[in-house]
Design a protein around this motif. Structure first.
Motif, PDB file in Angstrom:
ATOM      1  N   LYS A 666       0.828  -1.211   0.000  1.00  0.00           N
ATOM      2  CA  LYS A 666       0.000   0.000   0.000  1.00  0.00           C
ATOM      3  C   LYS A 666       0.858   1.254   0.000  1.00  0.00           C
ATOM      4  CE  LYS A 666      -3.793  -2.449   1.932  1.00  0.00           C
ATOM      5  NZ  LYS A 666      -4.865  -2.581   2.864  1.00  0.00           N
ATOM      6  N   VAL A 667       0.237   2.355  -0.373  1.00  0.00           N
ATOM      7  CA  VAL A 667       0.972   3.619  -0.484  1.00  0.00           C
ATOM      8  C   VAL A 667       0.399   4.607   0.533  1.00  0.00           C
ATOM      9  CG1 VAL A 667       1.554   5.517  -2.046  1.00  0.00           C
ATOM     10  CG2 VAL A 667       1.326   3.210  -2.954  1.00  0.00           C
ATOM     11  N   VAL A 668       1.268   5.153   1.370  1.00  0.00           N
ATOM     12  CA  VAL A 668       0.797   6.101   2.392  1.00  0.00           C
ATOM     13  C   VAL A 668       1.023   7.537   1.905  1.00  0.00           C
ATOM     14  CG1 VAL A 668       1.226   6.980   4.727  1.00  0.00           C
ATOM     15  CG2 VAL A 668       1.119   4.519   4.322  1.00  0.00           C
ATOM     16  N   ILE A 669      -0.014   8.349   2.049  1.00  0.00           N
ATOM     17  CA  ILE A 669       0.065   9.769   1.658  1.00  0.00           C
ATOM     18  C   ILE A 669      -0.330  10.615   2.872  1.00  0.00           C
ATOM     19  CG2 ILE A 669      -0.944  11.563   0.166  1.00  0.00           C
ATOM     20  CD1 ILE A 669       0.219   9.475  -1.586  1.00  0.00           C
ATOM     21  N   ILE A 670       0.487  11.610   3.179  1.00  0.00           N
ATOM     22  CA  ILE A 670       0.073  12.565   4.223  1.00  0.00           C
ATOM     23  C   ILE A 670      -0.420  13.815   3.500  1.00  0.00           C
ATOM     24  CG2 ILE A 670       0.756  13.873   6.266  1.00  0.00           C
ATOM     25  CD1 ILE A 670       2.986  11.912   6.731  1.00  0.00           C
ATOM     26  N   GLU A 671      -1.626  14.203   3.753  1.00  0.00           N
ATOM     27  CA  GLU A 671      -2.173  15.368   3.050  1.00  0.00           C
ATOM     28  C   GLU A 671      -1.486  16.638   3.543  1.00  0.00           C
ATOM     29  OE1 GLU A 671      -6.490  15.103   3.390  1.00  0.00           O
ATOM     30  OE2 GLU A 671      -6.482  13.820   1.603  1.00  0.00           O
ATOM     31  N   SER A 672      -1.457  17.650   2.667  1.00  0.00           N
ATOM     32  CA  SER A 672      -0.718  18.861   3.034  1.00  0.00           C
ATOM     33  C   SER A 672      -1.585  19.860   3.789  1.00  0.00           C
ATOM     34  CB  SER A 672      -0.126  19.523   1.785  1.00  0.00           C
ATOM     35  OG  SER A 672      -1.160  19.971   0.941  1.00  0.00           O
ATOM     36  N   LYS A 673      -2.865  19.559   3.920  1.00  0.00           N
ATOM     37  CA  LYS A 673      -3.727  20.517   4.626  1.00  0.00           C
ATOM     38  C   LYS A 673      -4.828  19.765   5.351  1.00  0.00           C
ATOM     39  CE  LYS A 673      -5.263  23.575   1.452  1.00  0.00           C
ATOM     40  NZ  LYS A 673      -5.830  23.874   0.108  1.00  0.00           N
ATOM     41  N   SER A 674      -5.209  20.300   6.508  1.00  0.00           N
ATOM     42  CA  SER A 674      -6.284  19.657   7.276  1.00  0.00           C
ATOM     43  C   SER A 674      -7.626  20.018   6.645  1.00  0.00           C
ATOM     44  CB  SER A 674      -6.244  20.149   8.721  1.00  0.00           C
ATOM     45  OG  SER A 674      -6.526  21.537   8.740  1.00  0.00           O
ATOM     46  N   ILE A 675      -8.652  19.284   7.041  1.00  0.00           N
ATOM     47  CA  ILE A 675      -9.986  19.599   6.501  1.00  0.00           C
ATOM     48  C   ILE A 675     -10.398  21.004   6.947  1.00  0.00           C
ATOM     49  CG2 ILE A 675     -12.412  18.890   6.472  1.00  0.00           C
ATOM     50  CD1 ILE A 675     -11.102  16.544   5.416  1.00  0.00           C
ATOM     51  N   SER A 676     -10.068  21.363   8.190  1.00  0.00           N
ATOM     52  CA  SER A 676     -10.453  22.702   8.671  1.00  0.00           C
ATOM     53  C   SER A 676      -9.787  23.796   7.843  1.00  0.00           C
ATOM     54  CB  SER A 676     -10.051  22.891  10.127  1.00  0.00           C
ATOM     55  OG  SER A 676     -10.742  21.995  10.923  1.00  0.00           O
ATOM     56  N   GLU A 677      -8.515  23.591   7.545  1.00  0.00           N
ATOM     57  CA  GLU A 677      -7.833  24.615   6.730  1.00  0.00           C
ATOM     58  C   GLU A 677      -8.479  24.720   5.352  1.00  0.00           C
ATOM     59  OE1 GLU A 677      -3.172  24.632   7.501  1.00  0.00           O
ATOM     60  OE2 GLU A 677      -4.055  22.633   7.611  1.00  0.00           O
ATOM     61  N   TYR A 678      -8.850  23.561   4.814  1.00  0.00           N
ATOM     62  CA  TYR A 678      -9.488  23.558   3.496  1.00  0.00           C
ATOM     63  C   TYR A 678     -10.810  24.329   3.553  1.00  0.00           C
ATOM     64  CZ  TYR A 678     -12.237  21.653  -0.378  1.00  0.00           C
ATOM     65  OH  TYR A 678     -13.054  21.514  -1.477  1.00  0.00           O
ATOM     66  N   LEU A 679     -11.578  24.087   4.622  1.00  0.00           N
ATOM     67  CA  LEU A 679     -12.866  24.780   4.739  1.00  0.00           C
ATOM     68  C   LEU A 679     -12.665  26.284   4.922  1.00  0.00           C
ATOM     69  CD1 LEU A 679     -14.901  22.236   6.925  1.00  0.00           C
ATOM     70  CD2 LEU A 679     -15.143  22.686   4.474  1.00  0.00           C
ATOM     71  N   ASN A 680     -11.626  26.649   5.685  1.00  0.00           N
ATOM     72  CA  ASN A 680     -11.339  28.083   5.846  1.00  0.00           C
ATOM     73  C   ASN A 680     -11.045  28.717   4.493  1.00  0.00           C
ATOM     74  OD1 ASN A 680     -11.574  27.773   8.557  1.00  0.00           O
ATOM     75  ND2 ASN A 680      -9.364  27.780   8.987  1.00  0.00           N
ATOM     76  N   GLN A 681     -10.313  27.973   3.691  1.00  0.00           N
ATOM     77  CA  GLN A 681      -9.949  28.492   2.375  1.00  0.00           C
ATOM     78  C   GLN A 681     -11.206  28.671   1.506  1.00  0.00           C
ATOM     79  OE1 GLN A 681      -7.285  25.837   0.376  1.00  0.00           O
ATOM     80  NE2 GLN A 681      -6.706  27.358  -1.161  1.00  0.00           N
ATOM     81  N   LEU A 682     -12.109  27.694   1.608  1.00  0.00           N
ATOM     82  CA  LEU A 682     -13.348  27.819   0.829  1.00  0.00           C
ATOM     83  C   LEU A 682     -14.139  29.047   1.283  1.00  0.00           C
ATOM     84  CD1 LEU A 682     -14.639  24.132   0.632  1.00  0.00           C
ATOM     85  CD2 LEU A 682     -13.633  25.477  -1.200  1.00  0.00           C
ATOM     86  N   GLU A 683     -14.118  29.280   2.591  1.00  0.00           N
ATOM     87  CA  GLU A 683     -14.832  30.444   3.117  1.00  0.00           C
ATOM     88  C   GLU A 683     -14.233  31.729   2.541  1.00  0.00           C
ATOM     89  OE1 GLU A 683     -15.010  30.551   7.393  1.00  0.00           O
ATOM     90  OE2 GLU A 683     -17.082  31.279   7.266  1.00  0.00           O
ATOM     91  N   GLU A 684     -12.909  31.754   2.462  1.00  0.00           N
ATOM     92  CA  GLU A 684     -12.218  32.894   1.844  1.00  0.00           C
ATOM     93  C   GLU A 684     -12.683  33.107   0.411  1.00  0.00           C
ATOM     94  OE1 GLU A 684      -9.483  35.135   2.529  1.00  0.00           O
ATOM     95  OE2 GLU A 684     -10.378  34.791   4.498  1.00  0.00           O
ATOM     96  N   MET A 685     -13.055  32.003  -0.240  1.00  0.00           N
ATOM     97  CA  MET A 685     -13.517  32.104  -1.630  1.00  0.00           C
ATOM     98  C   MET A 685     -15.007  32.418  -1.692  1.00  0.00           C
ATOM     99  SD  MET A 685     -11.702  28.944  -3.576  1.00  0.00           S
ATOM    100  CE  MET A 685     -10.191  28.279  -2.942  1.00  0.00           C
ATOM    101  N   GLY A 686     -15.583  32.701  -0.540  1.00  0.00           N
ATOM    102  CA  GLY A 686     -16.984  33.121  -0.518  1.00  0.00           C
ATOM    103  C   GLY A 686     -17.964  31.977  -0.362  1.00  0.00           C
ATOM    104  N   GLU A 687     -17.472  30.785  -0.071  1.00  0.00           N
ATOM    105  CA  GLU A 687     -18.376  29.647   0.072  1.00  0.00           C
ATOM    106  C   GLU A 687     -19.045  29.635   1.444  1.00  0.00           C
ATOM    107  OE1 GLU A 687     -18.540  28.989  -3.202  1.00  0.00           O
ATOM    108  OE2 GLU A 687     -18.798  26.889  -2.634  1.00  0.00           O
ATOM    109  N   ILE A 688     -20.213  28.989   1.508  1.00  0.00           N
ATOM    110  CA  ILE A 688     -20.910  28.830   2.786  1.00  0.00           C
ATOM    111  C   ILE A 688     -20.505  27.462   3.322  1.00  0.00           C
ATOM    112  CG2 ILE A 688     -23.197  28.657   3.879  1.00  0.00           C
ATOM    113  CD1 ILE A 688     -24.193  30.353   1.435  1.00  0.00           C
ATOM    114  N   ILE A 689     -19.859  27.468   4.470  1.00  0.00           N
ATOM    115  CA  ILE A 689     -19.250  26.231   4.962  1.00  0.00           C
ATOM    116  C   ILE A 689     -20.284  25.142   5.252  1.00  0.00           C
ATOM    117  CG2 ILE A 689     -17.859  25.279   6.879  1.00  0.00           C
ATOM    118  CD1 ILE A 689     -16.485  26.952   4.560  1.00  0.00           C
ATOM    119  N   SER A 690     -21.481  25.568   5.671  1.00  0.00           N
ATOM    120  CA  SER A 690     -22.491  24.542   5.979  1.00  0.00           C
ATOM    121  C   SER A 690     -22.875  23.744   4.718  1.00  0.00           C
ATOM    122  CB  SER A 690     -23.723  25.165   6.628  1.00  0.00           C
ATOM    123  OG  SER A 690     -24.232  26.159   5.770  1.00  0.00           O
TER     124      SER A 690
END
Ligand code: SF4
Length: 729
Positions: A666-690
């Protein structure tokens, strides 16, 4: 004391304390286990017994957890709590595992979330960040049933899709004309002042302003104009964008220039960016914008980027990471038995632009690639080399598919393309002749598929000329006569806003040559917004393109900004793409589409209409693994203190791989960003987090099955099982 042990002593922040308190308050059983455990082992065992009690009562989910019964069918039966139970148990099974984190330049990451909670509860230490606790809070809400999964309705998904106009919207077309004229006016002024000199594009006599603009509008239709006048500096980029970039962005771009990251934005592609943003298209160009405007993370990491695609690192005479021996250093890449990539020594090594998240950034960093188009013209020795490369395809027992790419295959001149296609045709004939002498069961695979990889229908649709179309049509006629069956142009649209009248015309020409056009989307953060990919699929279908892959962004911290988490890729697949799901009864119909490729648009439309679906979900959401192949079969088995998830991927069981996968595991990948950081970024782009509710819960993926339109045709003879050009120690 080991570095890692030192981290256990670090006090958690006030915010982490608050989240931890919330976690315990919502989960009294967890609190009891944590408070009573005298050490981390007791904490782990306590949680394990609790969760296992639940899972054992769910036989299907339990069998999935212990890997006794996996696959798409079982996966689709898992309920929301099962996902959480499996994740918690995977965390426990992998507790204490150490992984080199290539996002942090190889620093060792340890996953032991239960221990981090225990340390936090009993000592206020462990150093876990708020993003870690947010993920834990959601995990236990999912397990306790407090958080349920709500699949958005069809109407909701259509509403999200409607937020993104396409480049074919008459209002957008008008704006782009404005952009074109703004860019041309600045270029004309520069020519007038002698700041730009070009031996092909200049004004001979005294012309009025209007006449010059009229002439320049004609230039705009030529590929050469866009290559010659491509922007190569941040200063000019901003100027042509009406100085609309803010100072913070400009600082990053100047730093990028200093760090040696090339700029290459042609005027056509630049005209797709809005300077005057209309109310109905706010944020619509973000997926394009972030392909051009580099991120701070990319600038920071440039110079330290490590190769993701290990199989692309070739040492002559030695097998690559997938075990294949290759004929040259830079011209052939290979992962699978049936297909190899051909990268010609031509202008095709370059692209019509530089996508900020391109995996080849590694090669730009090494100085192997550049946009010095003159130097990239083929050398004398290329003819000989091409013969040698063709011999490789001819002698290989399994190769049946050749993907000509680069860079960008269509950056090559017509003459170069013709030469390559002729060489391929001759090779295919020789391969067939040799096969006649081989016995049944010992025959080699013959060539059945030819593909071009190009983003020029997007970056520079002016490149798709009637002359190129003629070359492609002629090749198809000649190759079909000897039994080659599939002719594909694989392109790379990122946004519905890239589908312009020019792009549509380019695609129409390719289709008129009888070639099937497919698309590979890169699921960047802006492209991952609700409805964005679904809308792109729809608009591409409208112009006759079949969607092929939706790729998670590859790479490490350099692509942190562009990265959308794999949880979002699974959510998109199950909550949005599902709208275009193709019923099995239609598989045979769709398999026939490439046989009458000239009618692709009509056929796509008929099938969509018949099933009342907005698009055909022919693409698979996958990640290109750094070892071998594409897959979205994974489980989240760990999480770092920063809340970044650790995923363990399995190979896609539905396709033939190099046997090396049995050794690699199997291949292990560590993601470069947490889900919370990703959601914060979406919010910055004007998205509604809910709107993204539930994303934390998608901790398991199973690769979708391949739609038969992309399968190889069958031979009427048996191919040898022998694998040539393969070395596995
Ligand atoms: S077109 Fe493809 S190869 Fe070229 S820069 Fe973009 S992602 Fe990279």
């Amino acid at each position: 004391m080991k570095e890692i042990e030192k981290l256990d002593k670090i006090a958690i922040t006030v915010r982490s304390h608050k989240l931890l308190k919330e976690l315990l308050h919502e989960n009294p059983r967890l609190e009891e286990i944590m408070r009573n455990a005298k050490n981390e082992t007791e904490a782990l065992v306590g949680v394990q017994n609790w969760i296992m009690g639940y899972l054992k009562a769910k036989p299907d989910a339990y069998r999935y957890f212990v890997n006794k019964q996996t696959g798409r069918e079982t996966f689709e039966k898992l309920d929301w709590q099962d996902y959480a139970a499996i994740r918690i148990l995977d965390y426990i099974d992998n507790a204490g595992r150490e992984f080199p984190d290539l996002n942090l330049r190889g620093e060792i990451a340890v996953s032991n979330p239960i221990k981090l909670i225990w340390l936090g509860v009993n000592f206020g230490t462990g150093g876990a960040k708020p993003y870690f606790f947010k993920d834990m809070l959601q995990l236990f809400r999912q397990f306790s049933g407090k958080a349920t999964r709500e699949i958005p309705s069809r109407e909701k998904v259509l509403e999200w899709m409607e937020r993104y106009p396409s480049g074919l919207d008459p209002r957008i077309i008008k704006l782009r004309e404005e952009n074109r004229d703004r860019i041309l006016t600045i270029i004309i002024e520069k020519i007038n002042r002698g700041e730009i000199k070009d031996d092909h594009y200049f004004f001979e006599d005294e012309k009025t302003k209007e006449e010059k603009l009229e002439t320049a509008r004609k230039w705009w239709k030529e590929r050469l104009f866009h290559l010659r006048f491509a922007v190569r500096s941040p200063k000019l980029l901003n100027e042509l964008l009406g100085n609309s970039l803010d100072p913070d962005t400009m600082k990053i771009l100047y730093d990028a220039e200093k760090a040696g990251i090339p700029f290459f934005v042609n005027p056509y592609y630049l005209s797709l960016l809005h300077v005057r943003v209309p109310y109905f298209a706010i944020g619509a160009d973000l997926a394009i914008r972030h392909y051009i405007v580099y991120s701070q993370q990319l600038v920071n990491e440039f110079g330290h980027i490590v190769a993701w695609e290990k199989e692309d690192l070739v040492e002559p005479g030695k097998p690559n990471a997938a075990g294949w021996l290759l004929p040259s250093h830079n011209n052939v890449h290979r992962r699978y038995p049936e297909v190899a990539i051909l990268i010609p020594d031509t202008m095709g090594r370059a692209c019509g632009g530089l996508c900020s998240s391109c995996q080849r950034m590694f090669d730009f960093q090494r100085g192997n690639l550049n946009f010095d188009l003159q130097k990239l013209k083929p050398r004398e020795s290329w003819s000989e080399k091409l013969e040698k490369l063709m011999n490789y395809f001819e002698e290989d027992s399994q190769l049946r598919d050749i993907l000509i790419t680069g860079g960008d295959a269509f950056m090559s001149s017509d003459q170069s393309i013709k030469k390559i296609l002729n060489a391929i045709l001759e090779m295919a004939k020789r391969k067939q002749e040799k096969n006649k002498k081989r016995k049944e069961g010992e025959k080699h695979a013959e060539l059945v598929r030819v593909r071009f990889g190009t983003r020029l229908p997007v970056y520079l649709p002016q490149r798709i000329t009637p002359e190129l179309t003629e070359i492609l049509a002629d090749f198809k006629t000649r190759a079909s006569e000897i039994g080659v069956k599939q002719f594909l142009v694989q392109t790379h649209f990122e946004s519905p806003m890239e589908v312009t009248p020019e792009a549509r015309e380019g695609v129409r020409l390719l289709i008129s040559a009888g070639w099937t056009v497919t698309n590979q989307l890169v699921f960047t953060a802006p492209a991952s917004r609700r409805g964005h990919s679904a809308k792109l699929r729809q608009v591409l279908n409208d112009i006759g393109i079949l969607n092929y892959y939706t790729f998670t962004v590859k790479g490490y911290m350099e692509n942190n900004f562009m990265f959308a988490t794999n949880a979002r890729a699974v959510q998109e697949q199950l909550e949005e793409k599902i709208l275009g799901k193709i019923a099995e009864k239609d598989y045979e119909t769709i398999r026939q589409f490439p046989m009458e490729a000239e009618l692709m648009m009509e056929n796509i439309n008929a099938l969509r209409k018949y099933n009342n679906i907005p698009f055909l979900a022919t693409d698979r959401n996958v990640l290109n693994l750094p070892g071998v192949g594409k897959s979205l079969t994974f489980r989240v088995i760990g999480i770092t203190r920063y809340g970044r998830r650790i995923l363990e991927f399995d190979h896609d069981a539905t396709r033939v791989h190099s046997p090396i996968i049995h050794k690699m595991g199997k291949v292990v990948i560590i993601e470069s960003k947490s889900i919370s950081e990703y959601l914060n970024q979406l919010e910055e782009m004007g998205e509604i987090i809910s709107d993204y509710e539930g994303i934390y819960g998608y901790s398991i993926g199973e690769t979708e099955e391949r739609i038969p339109v992309f399968e190889y045709p069958e031979y009427d003879f048996d191919v040898t099982p022998e694998l040539s050009n393969l070395v596995i120690d």
